[in-house]
Write a protein that holds these residues in place. Structure first.
Motif, PDB file in Angstrom:
ATOM      1  N   HIS A  53     -18.365   3.249  32.866  1.00 19.02           N
ATOM      2  CA  HIS A  53     -18.444   3.019  31.427  1.00 19.02           C
ATOM      3  C   HIS A  53     -19.504   3.948  30.824  1.00 19.02           C
ATOM      4  O   HIS A  53     -20.569   4.166  31.432  1.00 19.02           O
ATOM      5  CB  HIS A  53     -18.814   1.556  31.166  1.00 19.02           C
ATOM      6  CG  HIS A  53     -18.595   1.111  29.770  1.00 19.02           C
ATOM      7  ND1 HIS A  53     -19.462   1.417  28.741  1.00 19.02           N
ATOM      8  CD2 HIS A  53     -17.588   0.373  29.200  1.00 19.02           C
ATOM      9  CE1 HIS A  53     -19.027   0.885  27.617  1.00 19.02           C
ATOM     10  NE2 HIS A  53     -17.886   0.242  27.865  1.00 19.02           N
ATOM     11  N   LEU A  78     -24.321  -6.256  24.766  1.00 20.80           N
ATOM     12  CA  LEU A  78     -23.675  -5.219  23.959  1.00 20.80           C
ATOM     13  C   LEU A  78     -23.937  -5.377  22.467  1.00 20.80           C
ATOM     14  O   LEU A  78     -24.110  -4.390  21.742  1.00 20.80           O
ATOM     15  CB  LEU A  78     -22.164  -5.221  24.218  1.00 20.80           C
ATOM     16  CG  LEU A  78     -21.711  -4.701  25.586  1.00 20.80           C
ATOM     17  CD1 LEU A  78     -20.232  -4.992  25.795  1.00 20.80           C
ATOM     18  CD2 LEU A  78     -21.973  -3.199  25.702  1.00 20.80           C
ATOM     19  N   LYS A  87     -26.992  -2.128  28.987  1.00 21.19           N
ATOM     20  CA  LYS A  87     -25.860  -2.572  28.160  1.00 21.19           C
ATOM     21  C   LYS A  87     -24.727  -3.100  29.041  1.00 21.19           C
ATOM     22  O   LYS A  87     -24.118  -4.121  28.750  1.00 21.19           O
ATOM     23  CB  LYS A  87     -25.338  -1.410  27.295  1.00 21.19           C
ATOM     24  CG  LYS A  87     -26.365  -0.786  26.374  1.00 21.19           C
ATOM     25  CD  LYS A  87     -26.753  -1.738  25.271  1.00 21.19           C
ATOM     26  CE  LYS A  87     -27.566  -1.029  24.195  1.00 21.19           C
ATOM     27  NZ  LYS A  87     -28.830  -0.454  24.711  1.00 21.19           N
ATOM     28  N   GLN A  98     -21.694   3.538  28.657  1.00 18.21           N
ATOM     29  CA  GLN A  98     -22.988   2.928  28.397  1.00 18.21           C
ATOM     30  C   GLN A  98     -23.722   2.509  29.674  1.00 18.21           C
ATOM     31  O   GLN A  98     -24.797   1.913  29.603  1.00 18.21           O
ATOM     32  CB  GLN A  98     -22.822   1.736  27.457  1.00 18.21           C
ATOM     33  CG  GLN A  98     -22.461   2.140  26.038  1.00 18.21           C
ATOM     34  CD  GLN A  98     -22.375   0.964  25.095  1.00 18.21           C
ATOM     35  OE1 GLN A  98     -21.400   0.210  25.103  1.00 18.21           O
ATOM     36  NE2 GLN A  98     -23.383   0.789  24.266  1.00 18.21           N
TER      37      GLN A  98
END
Length: 275
Positions: A65, A234, A158, A67
């Motif tokens: 991902h 998030l 995150k 993040q």
């Protein structure tokens, strides 16, 4: 904690570590022993269950991902290992008060006002009391007066892994653990039950950072699981609870997890692969 201290004294500390003339009940010795035991215990729980969760439950696809940070796992572990000894300092003070007899912890089931049913009810009340306490403390840590200094470090992650579970600023980590330690000073609690609950809350903390969003459908909006806590990392202002969604619903901070609506981190990665 006096049960753990007693076992350590009997099998290790008295015969092999401390001088024979240093009494087991001497306060300085108890404080030193509690500091070592608390740190070793916290380290063992974190590394053992964090490692098991990371290798057997955590979906490593999440590391793709955007993040997910570079070297994040190593950074999470390093941050936790630096923080745990500092978190243990005020924690040991509370354990010391327990050992010196200031809490309402008791040894025998017969000492419970309601026998076995009292033990069971105390487990439930512990969960609901600590869930309420953590909700309000956690929410307060998001206030602008405290967030940047104390809670923001935990929100670096995150897309968290199980190792993010204890990667807190020491003040943040202790404050969110405070309801666990306050409970036995306010309410009767069996000592072995307390130890079991202490292990449970550490494992639960790891589990809500493991990226496994599976919850029985009927409990999806009751249990505060990994899907809820992922959205907290998030989106910040939602799902402050620890075990349940009750206080988020009361406080107006509940958010249905994006993972349950096909918009979570796994769904993002799936859409990227499809493109």
């Amino acid at each position: 904690m006096d049960l753990v201290l007693d076992v350590a004294d009997r099998h290790l500390l008295t015969p092999y570590v401390y001088p024979a003339g240093w009494p087991e009940g001497e306060p300085c010795r108890q404080l030193l022993s509690l500091f070592v035991i608390t740190n070793l215990g916290a380290l063992a729980l974190y590394l053992l269950f964090g490692t098991l969760s990371y290798y057997f439950i955590f979906d490593h696809e999440l590391k793709k991902h955007p993040q997910f940070l570079e070297n994040q796992v190593r950074r999470e572990i390093a941050y936790a290992l630096r923080s745990l000894p500092w978190i243990s300092v005020p924690t040991v003070a509370l354990f010391f008060a327990e050992v010196r007899g200031y809490s309402k912890l008791y040894d025998n089931i017969e000492d419970s006002p309601y026998g076995w049913s009292g033990v069971f009810l105390s487990m439930l009340s512990f969960l609901f009391f600590t869930d309420m306490g953590i909700y309000w403390i956690h929410r307060a840590l998001h206030h602008k007066l405290f967030y940047k200094r104390f809670h923001k470090p935990h929100h670096l992650w995150k897309i968290a892994t199980p190792f993010a579970s204890h990667a807190f600023h020491p003040v943040d980590g202790f404050m969110q653990s405070l309801p666990y330690h306050v409970y036995p000073f306010l309410f009767p609690l069996h000592k072995i039950t307390y130890l079991g609950l202490y292990i449970f809350v550490n494992v639960w903390t790891i589990s809500i950072h493991d990226g496994d969003y599976r919850v029985p459908r009927l409990l999806r909006h009751v249990i505060n699981g990994s899907a809820h806590h992922t959205d907290h990392h998030l989106y910040f202002d939602y799902n402050y609870g620890q075990y349940f969604t009750l206080w988020d619903k009361i406080g107006g901070s509940y958010k249905s997890p994006t993972a349950f609506e096909g918009k979570g981190p796994h769904d993002y990665l799936r859409k990227v692969r499809e493109k």
